[in-house]
Design an enzyme around this catalytic site. Sequence first.
Site, short mmCIF file in Angstrom:
data_model
loop_
_atom_site.label_atom_id
_atom_site.label_comp_id
_atom_site.label_asym_id
_atom_site.label_seq_id
_atom_site.Cartn_x
_atom_site.Cartn_y
_atom_site.Cartn_z
N LYS A 15 1.81 1.84 -5.12
CA LYS A 15 2.34 1.35 -6.39
C LYS A 15 1.46 1.55 -7.74
O LYS A 15 1.71 1.91 -8.61
CB LYS A 15 2.44 -0.11 -6.27
N LYS A 33 2.96 10.13 -0.61
CA LYS A 33 2.04 10.81 0.63
C LYS A 33 2.77 11.77 1.52
O LYS A 33 2.52 11.64 2.59
CB LYS A 33 1.75 9.17 1.38
N GLY A 62 -0.32 13.49 -3.43
CA GLY A 62 -1.87 13.41 -3.43
C GLY A 62 -2.19 12.34 -4.48
O GLY A 62 -1.24 11.82 -5.01
N GLY A 66 -4.58 -4.70 -3.67
CA GLY A 66 -5.60 -3.62 -3.70
C GLY A 66 -4.81 -2.26 -4.31
O GLY A 66 -3.94 -1.74 -3.48
N HIS A 67 -5.01 -1.93 -5.53
CA HIS A 67 -4.29 -0.82 -5.97
C HIS A 67 -5.37 0.26 -6.58
O HIS A 67 -6.02 -0.09 -7.37
CB HIS A 67 -3.56 -1.21 -7.21
N GLN A 120 1.91 -6.18 -2.91
CA GLN A 120 2.35 -6.38 -1.55
C GLN A 120 3.69 -5.48 -1.57
O GLN A 120 3.91 -4.41 -2.37
CB GLN A 120 2.69 -7.72 -1.27
N ASP A 126 0.88 -1.28 -0.09
CA ASP A 126 -0.10 0.12 0.09
C ASP A 126 0.84 1.15 0.19
O ASP A 126 0.38 2.29 0.49
CB ASP A 126 -0.71 0.14 1.11
N GLU A 127 1.97 1.04 -0.68
CA GLU A 127 2.91 2.42 -0.51
C GLU A 127 2.41 3.40 -1.76
O GLU A 127 2.91 4.43 -1.84
CB GLU A 127 4.37 1.92 -1.04
N THR A 174 -9.81 -5.24 2.12
CA THR A 174 -10.50 -6.07 3.21
C THR A 174 -11.16 -4.73 4.07
O THR A 174 -11.83 -4.98 4.91
CB THR A 174 -9.65 -6.85 4.06
N SER A 214 5.30 12.35 -4.52
CA SER A 214 3.90 12.02 -4.83
C SER A 214 3.09 12.96 -3.40
O SER A 214 3.35 12.76 -2.15
CB SER A 214 3.23 10.96 -4.82
N ASN A 269 -5.31 -10.68 -3.32
CA ASN A 269 -4.80 -10.13 -1.81
C ASN A 269 -4.55 -8.54 -2.35
O ASN A 269 -4.60 -7.41 -1.37
CB ASN A 269 -3.75 -10.57 -1.38
P1 GDP Z 1 -0.92 0.16 -3.59
O1 GDP Z 1 -1.29 -1.08 -3.05
O2 GDP Z 1 0.71 0.25 -3.42
O3 GDP Z 1 -1.23 0.43 -4.98
O4 GDP Z 1 -1.55 1.18 -2.74
P2 GDP Z 1 -2.91 1.57 -2.50
O5 GDP Z 1 -3.59 2.21 -3.68
O6 GDP Z 1 -3.47 0.15 -1.65
O7 GDP Z 1 -2.98 2.62 -1.30
C1 GDP Z 1 -2.50 3.93 -1.54
C2 GDP Z 1 -3.55 4.96 -1.39
O8 GDP Z 1 -3.06 6.18 -1.18
C3 GDP Z 1 -4.55 4.96 -2.39
O9 GDP Z 1 -5.81 5.25 -1.81
C4 GDP Z 1 -4.14 6.11 -3.25
O10 GDP Z 1 -4.96 6.79 -3.91
C5 GDP Z 1 -3.72 7.15 -2.18
N1 GDP Z 1 -2.31 7.83 -2.50
C6 GDP Z 1 -1.29 7.48 -3.42
N2 GDP Z 1 -0.25 8.42 -3.32
C7 GDP Z 1 -0.86 9.36 -2.45
C8 GDP Z 1 -0.21 10.53 -2.13
O11 GDP Z 1 0.78 10.99 -2.69
N3 GDP Z 1 -1.03 11.30 -1.14
C9 GDP Z 1 -2.23 10.88 -0.59
N4 GDP Z 1 -2.88 11.69 0.10
N5 GDP Z 1 -2.78 9.73 -1.11
C10 GDP Z 1 -1.99 8.75 -2.00
P1 IMO Z 2 -0.96 -4.21 -1.82
O1 IMO Z 2 -0.49 -4.89 -3.34
C1 IMO Z 2 -1.01 -4.79 2.34
C2 IMO Z 2 -0.91 -8.80 3.82
C3 IMO Z 2 -2.28 -9.42 4.61
C4 IMO Z 2 -1.61 -10.12 5.59
C5 IMO Z 2 -0.33 -10.88 4.81
C6 IMO Z 2 -0.73 -12.19 4.35
O2 IMO Z 2 -2.35 -3.60 -2.03
O3 IMO Z 2 0.25 -3.50 -1.51
P2 IMO Z 2 -2.15 -13.03 2.36
O4 IMO Z 2 -3.74 -12.93 2.06
O5 IMO Z 2 -1.62 -12.38 1.22
O6 IMO Z 2 -2.15 -14.30 2.62
O7 IMO Z 2 -2.30 -12.31 3.51
O8 IMO Z 2 -0.22 -9.97 3.74
N1 IMO Z 2 -0.97 -8.33 2.58
C7 IMO Z 2 -1.17 -6.88 2.06
N2 IMO Z 2 -1.10 -5.80 2.85
N3 IMO Z 2 -1.00 -4.56 1.04
C8 IMO Z 2 -1.28 -5.70 0.23
O9 IMO Z 2 -1.16 -5.44 -1.08
C9 IMO Z 2 -1.25 -6.85 0.69
N4 IMO Z 2 -1.56 -8.24 0.44
C10 IMO Z 2 -1.36 -9.21 1.45
O10 IMO Z 2 -2.66 -8.13 5.30
O11 IMO Z 2 -0.81 -9.58 6.76
MG MG Z 3 -3.08 -1.63 -1.49
#
Ligand code: GDP
Ligand code: IMO
Ligand code: MG
Length: 423
Positions: free
Chosen positions: A15, A330, A414, A39-40, A223, A12-13, A300, A412, A37
Amino acid sequence: MFTIITGAQFGDEGKGKVVDLMSGDYDLVVRFQGGNNAGHTVKVGEDVYKLHLIPSGFLLDSRVLIGPGTVVNPEVLVREIDMLAEGGIELGPEKLGIDAKASIIMPYHIELDGLRESKRTEKIGTTKRGIGFAYIDKVARDEIRMYDLVNRERFLKRLEELAPSKEAAIKQFGGDPSMVMDEALIDKYVELGKRLAPYMTDVSYEINKALEDGKNVLAEGAQGTHLDVIHGTQKFVTSSSTIAGSACANLGVGPTKVDDVLGIVKAYITRVGEGPLPTELTDDVGKQIQEVGGEFGTTTGRSRRCGWFDLPLLKKATYLNGYTSVALTKLDVLSNLDPIRVCVSYELEGHILGYPPEDTAELANCKPVYEDLPGWDNDLTGVKEFADLPQAAKDYVLYLEARMGVPIEYISVGPAREQTFKK
Ligand code: GDP
Ligand code: IMO
Ligand code: MG
């Protein structure tokens, strides 16, 4: 050009956002591991796309591919294709390809994931999407692959062969084994197989041919580094290898072809599920970061645990991935916090460690040692270039860059595409 992007922390960085942004320069964007698993989130204008399987490069002109090292839930994939079609984005076979060798997540994998987790005294906190059990079957050579799914006879034969052991496993955990051969579920999968048949491809061939023809390929990790099944914080990890080298192995591309490895690094740290997070904040500061950053899981809906930037973990991520540059995401979330703390080392039983211990139990006992930096109270979400950041934010970025030892290429501020600039 072959570029690999991975998450440098616990997922959740951001990506998805960075892949979307960069995909304009790439002919192919490819997922190499994991499943739904992940979520992007991709935000463009008022439109927000939350996808779990389809690579985040789908909006621009790139062809998007799902590699053989992934685990694919066909129902989720078809739902994503249909959802995008409803919004006017057609992902036909010329736009999306799925490797014939990709492993299929079956309903019994999801059942077993839930049952196993409920029986654990010390939980992992999996996403309960069947990921671990699908990978167990891949390694045990008991998986159903895409090319099995798309052929009804072959699929049924394979399922019959596997059913007794799956039924026994479900029974052992106290579940209902009749779901393995449930007719409605089987019919549904047969239909899904028909639907996905035209998308089958050979991802390794496509990538290598594209590189030979001078095209650009982007491998999109899911991940994060410390969730890697080998190098992460075992047992609190996912079941695939999430680091950059895994892209080569999982996609069938030689390491000599890699040009760049971009690490996606959040300006603080988050974690979903269980496992150590040395800088975790359980106070109001942690709450503020969680609320301002919207730190709630895309897959989730669970709240993400939040903490200060952890340099020892980041140092390990730079070693494991060999980053050539970093995108810092962020940064805007840290406004109105003073001081901003950065963990520079750990204290463990009277010793100072600059690098995480290999034993997860020891990492859980590490106490962070902080350096404090001045905060800023300006809103950063409208900043368009590095020079326009408040001095304290510039200093924070430059401090992290110097301590990480890797150039920060993007910043980044936002969720939207335009809220990104090159440093
Ligand atoms: P991923 O799993 O690495 O693709 O990241 P996620 O999409 O799960 O989580 C990142 C969240 O932060 C998403 O809701 C993005 O829309 C949001 N986001 C990404 N970059 C930034 C940023 O620079 N600032 C803020 N406030 N939100 C961001
Ligand atoms: P993205 O791609 C954050 C975590 C789960 C759990 C562990 C194992 O959005 O960054 P799993 O269902 O893979 O067997 O769960 O890994 N986990 C994540 N945490 N972002 C994810 O994906 C994740 N995918 C799995 O919360 O701790
Ligand atoms: Mg994610």
